[in-house]
Design an enzyme around this catalytic site. Structure first.
Site, PDB file in Angstrom:
ATOM      1  CB  THR A  15      -0.918   0.024   1.239  1.00 27.16           C
ATOM      2  OG1 THR A  15      -0.095  -0.136   2.404  1.00 27.16           O
ATOM      3  CG2 THR A  15      -1.956  -1.070   1.195  1.00 27.16           C
ATOM      4  CB  ALA A  16       3.030   2.917   1.532  1.00 25.16           C
ATOM      5  CG  PHE A  18      10.927  -0.313  -0.236  1.00 25.46           C
ATOM      6  CD1 PHE A  18      11.216   1.001  -0.580  1.00 25.46           C
ATOM      7  CD2 PHE A  18      11.745  -0.944   0.702  1.00 25.46           C
ATOM      8  CE1 PHE A  18      12.283   1.686   0.000  1.00 25.46           C
ATOM      9  CE2 PHE A  18      12.809  -0.272   1.287  1.00 25.46           C
ATOM     10  CZ  PHE A  18      13.078   1.035   0.949  1.00 25.46           C
ATOM     11  NE  ARG A  38      -1.057  -1.906   9.162  1.00 24.84           N
ATOM     12  CZ  ARG A  38      -0.286  -1.182   9.955  1.00 24.84           C
ATOM     13  NH1 ARG A  38      -0.405  -1.310  11.257  1.00 24.84           N
ATOM     14  NH2 ARG A  38       0.586  -0.326   9.452  1.00 24.84           N
ATOM     15  NE  ARG A  39      -1.687   2.577   4.782  1.00 22.36           N
ATOM     16  CZ  ARG A  39      -0.617   3.340   4.594  1.00 22.36           C
ATOM     17  NH1 ARG A  39      -0.710   4.638   4.635  1.00 22.36           N
ATOM     18  NH2 ARG A  39       0.551   2.784   4.344  1.00 22.36           N
ATOM     19  CE1 TYR A 154      13.104  -1.183  10.543  1.00 27.43           C
ATOM     20  CE2 TYR A 154      15.219  -0.081  10.290  1.00 27.43           C
ATOM     21  CZ  TYR A 154      14.093  -0.675   9.738  1.00 27.43           C
ATOM     22  OH  TYR A 154      13.978  -0.767   8.360  1.00 27.43           O
ATOM     23  CD  GLU A 190       2.710   6.263   2.959  1.00 26.11           C
ATOM     24  OE1 GLU A 190       2.258   5.566   3.896  1.00 26.11           O
ATOM     25  OE2 GLU A 190       2.073   6.519   1.933  1.00 26.11           O
TER      26      GLU A 190
HETATM   27  P1  NDP Z   1       6.455   2.451   4.076  1.00 27.19           P
HETATM   28  O1  NDP Z   1       6.083   2.962   5.421  1.00 27.19           O
HETATM   29  O2  NDP Z   1       6.381   3.388   2.921  1.00 27.19           O
HETATM   30  O3  NDP Z   1       5.582   1.150   3.739  1.00 27.19           O
HETATM   31  C1  NDP Z   1       5.436   0.139   4.710  1.00 27.19           C
HETATM   32  C2  NDP Z   1       4.409  -0.873   4.262  1.00 27.19           C
HETATM   33  O4  NDP Z   1       4.311  -1.885   5.268  1.00 27.19           O
HETATM   34  C3  NDP Z   1       3.039  -0.275   4.071  1.00 27.19           C
HETATM   35  O5  NDP Z   1       2.476  -0.771   2.887  1.00 27.19           O
HETATM   36  C4  NDP Z   1       2.257  -0.767   5.284  1.00 27.19           C
HETATM   37  O6  NDP Z   1       0.906  -0.986   4.913  1.00 27.19           O
HETATM   38  C5  NDP Z   1       2.946  -2.098   5.565  1.00 27.19           C
HETATM   39  N1  NDP Z   1       2.776  -2.498   6.958  1.00 27.19           N
HETATM   40  C6  NDP Z   1       3.328  -1.942   8.059  1.00 27.19           C
HETATM   41  N2  NDP Z   1       2.889  -2.553   9.159  1.00 27.19           N
HETATM   42  C7  NDP Z   1       2.038  -3.530   8.752  1.00 27.19           C
HETATM   43  C8  NDP Z   1       1.260  -4.491   9.414  1.00 27.19           C
HETATM   44  N3  NDP Z   1       1.255  -4.609  10.759  1.00 27.19           N
HETATM   45  N4  NDP Z   1       0.505  -5.336   8.688  1.00 27.19           N
HETATM   46  C9  NDP Z   1       0.480  -5.236   7.354  1.00 27.19           C
HETATM   47  N5  NDP Z   1       1.204  -4.352   6.650  1.00 27.19           N
HETATM   48  C10 NDP Z   1       1.966  -3.496   7.351  1.00 27.19           C
HETATM   49  O7  NDP Z   1       7.939   1.887   4.261  1.00 27.19           O
HETATM   50  P2  NDP Z   1       9.015   1.334   3.173  1.00 27.19           P
HETATM   51  O8  NDP Z   1       8.373   1.008   1.899  1.00 27.19           O
HETATM   52  O9  NDP Z   1      10.177   2.242   3.188  1.00 27.19           O
HETATM   53  O10 NDP Z   1       9.489   0.011   3.933  1.00 27.19           O
HETATM   54  C11 NDP Z   1       9.230  -1.293   3.446  1.00 27.19           C
HETATM   55  C12 NDP Z   1      10.202  -2.250   4.112  1.00 27.19           C
HETATM   56  O11 NDP Z   1      11.540  -1.868   3.808  1.00 27.19           O
HETATM   57  C13 NDP Z   1      10.113  -2.283   5.638  1.00 27.19           C
HETATM   58  O12 NDP Z   1      10.292  -3.617   6.059  1.00 27.19           O
HETATM   59  C14 NDP Z   1      11.283  -1.416   6.080  1.00 27.19           C
HETATM   60  O13 NDP Z   1      11.762  -1.762   7.349  1.00 27.19           O
HETATM   61  C15 NDP Z   1      12.295  -1.732   5.006  1.00 27.19           C
HETATM   62  N6  NDP Z   1      13.335  -0.737   4.795  1.00 27.19           N
HETATM   63  C16 NDP Z   1      13.024   0.589   4.567  1.00 27.19           C
HETATM   64  C17 NDP Z   1      14.048   1.502   4.374  1.00 27.19           C
HETATM   65  C18 NDP Z   1      13.787   2.956   4.171  1.00 27.19           C
HETATM   66  O14 NDP Z   1      14.712   3.775   4.394  1.00 27.19           O
HETATM   67  N7  NDP Z   1      12.619   3.378   3.724  1.00 27.19           N
HETATM   68  C19 NDP Z   1      15.453   1.085   4.338  1.00 27.19           C
HETATM   69  C20 NDP Z   1      15.642  -0.318   4.589  1.00 27.19           C
HETATM   70  C21 NDP Z   1      14.634  -1.190   4.779  1.00 27.19           C
HETATM   71  P3  NDP Z   1      -0.380  -0.587   5.789  1.00 27.19           P
HETATM   72  O15 NDP Z   1      -0.004   0.606   6.611  1.00 27.19           O
HETATM   73  O16 NDP Z   1      -1.440  -0.329   4.770  1.00 27.19           O
HETATM   74  O17 NDP Z   1      -0.641  -1.797   6.588  1.00 27.19           O
HETATM   75  C1  8X3 Z   2      16.249   1.929   7.303  1.00 26.90           C
HETATM   76  C2  8X3 Z   2      17.596   2.321   6.776  1.00 26.90           C
HETATM   77  O1  8X3 Z   2      19.424   4.107   6.824  1.00 26.90           O
HETATM   78  O2  8X3 Z   2      17.138   4.853   7.132  1.00 26.90           O
HETATM   79  O3  8X3 Z   2      16.102   0.558   7.276  1.00 26.90           O
HETATM   80  O4  8X3 Z   2      18.210   3.607   8.873  1.00 26.90           O
HETATM   81  S1  8X3 Z   2      18.127   3.790   7.434  1.00 26.90           S
END
Ligand code: NDP
Ligand code: 8X3
Length: 254
Positions: A15-16, A18, A38-39, A154, A190
């Site tokens: 939903t957001a 990656f 969830r959304r 985290y 997000e």
């Molecule tokens: P966003 O916040 O943009 O997206 C997170 C997604 O995870 C949303 O679609 C949200 O959907 C879903 N989500 C979160 N909690 C739940 C839940 N309890 N049940 C179901 N779905 C859930 O974050 P990113 O796209 O940046 O992150 C994606 C992944 O990449 C994560 O695992 C994050 O830790 C990892 N990551 C991100 C980095 C960054 O800098 N952005 C760097 C490295 C890793 P909804 O709210 O609709 O449930």
């Molecule tokens: C998140 C990566 O660099 O924003 O997983 O902490 S960083």
């Protein structure tokens, strides 16, 4: 299996960020997408964009073991043979030092990033093994390898994801099922708005001038790992924005 050949990919957190970018990328490459989150409104919008034949929305919280099991065990017949699982749903909460963190936030990260990933993996893995093919792509993070102040739990959850990915590889030896751990650095999505409790200004400041990774960069990275020939398993990919690198280890002097 080539990414351009298509197949069925299940993406958690579509939903957001990656997950949404990966859904769009795989759909453009001819895949059918099981999109979860969830959304419901975001899932509905994704289906409207990609088409109902190409996108099956499943609304559940990955922390809810029964809901995950119910949704994934009752997939419509035409959607059961999942080729690729992208375990992407996850979050960071807070950036405080450990002695000031919210215990609830810690538990939410453990429940989502670790237990949620396990719920989904356990539901889809047996089918992959039975079919003798499949690919589990886990979203780790550079924080699973490198520590920085405030990453505490985290980072710990992402270290779990990295080691679980290695363990999966060991368990899946000889099954034809591949496992890849993707380890991104700073990426604009997000993620930081969530991390900072909805404070969009604070999140925007973090990304300002940083040329952070974009969700499309991670989608392309995942698509590449999946597109490798079936005899190639890409185990880990660490990817950072060019603007991000390593810092000195601090020494506190009395
Ligand atoms: P966003 O916040 O943009 O997206 C997170 C997604 O995870 C949303 O679609 C949200 O959907 C879903 N989500 C979160 N909690 C739940 C839940 N309890 N049940 C179901 N779905 C859930 O974050 P990113 O796209 O940046 O992150 C994606 C992944 O990449 C994560 O695992 C994050 O830790 C990892 N990551 C991100 C980095 C960054 O800098 N952005 C760097 C490295 C890793 P909804 O709210 O609709 O449930
Ligand atoms: C998140 C990566 O660099 O924003 O997983 O902490 S960083």
């Amino acid at each position: 299996q080539s990414a351009s050949c298509g197949g069925i990919v299940c993406i958690t957190g579509a939903t957001a960020g990656f997950g949404a970018a990966t859904a769009r990328r795989f759909a453009a490459d001819g895949w059918r997408i099981i999109a979860t989150g969830r959304r419901q409104d975001r899932l509905d919008a994704l289906v409207a964009e990609l088409g109902a034949d190409s996108c099956l929305p499943l609304c559940f919280d990955v922390r809810d073991a029964a809901a995950v099991q119910n949704a994934l065990e009752n997939l419509p017949e035409a959607w059961r043979a999942v080729d690729v699982l992208v375990n992407n749903a996850g979050l960071a909460l807070g950036l405080e030092p450990a002695h000031r963190c919210s215990l609830d936030d810690w538990m939410t990260m453990v429940d989502t990033n670790i237990k949620g990933l396990l719920h989904v993996t356990r539901a889809l893995l047996p089918g992959m093994v039975e079919r003798g093919r499949g690919h589990v792509v886990n979203l780790g993070s550079i924080t699973g390898t490198y520590a920085y102040p405030g990453a505490n739990v985290y980072g710990g959850t992402k270290a779990f994801v990295m080691q679980f990915s290695r363990g999966l590889r060991a368990d899946l030896h000889g099954t034809g099922v591949r496992v890849t751990n993707i380890e991104p650095g700073l990426a604009e999505s997000e993620f930081s708005v969530v991390r900072f409790g909805g404070d969009a200004d604070r999140a925007a400041k973090l990304y300002a001038g940083a040329s952070a990774l974009r969700p499309e960069d991670i989608a392309a990275t995942i698509a590449w790992a999946v597109s490798c020939p079936a005899h190639v398993n890409v185990s880990r990919i660490e990817v950072m924005p060019t603007s991000q690198s390593f810092g000195a280890l601090p020494v506190h002097r009395a």
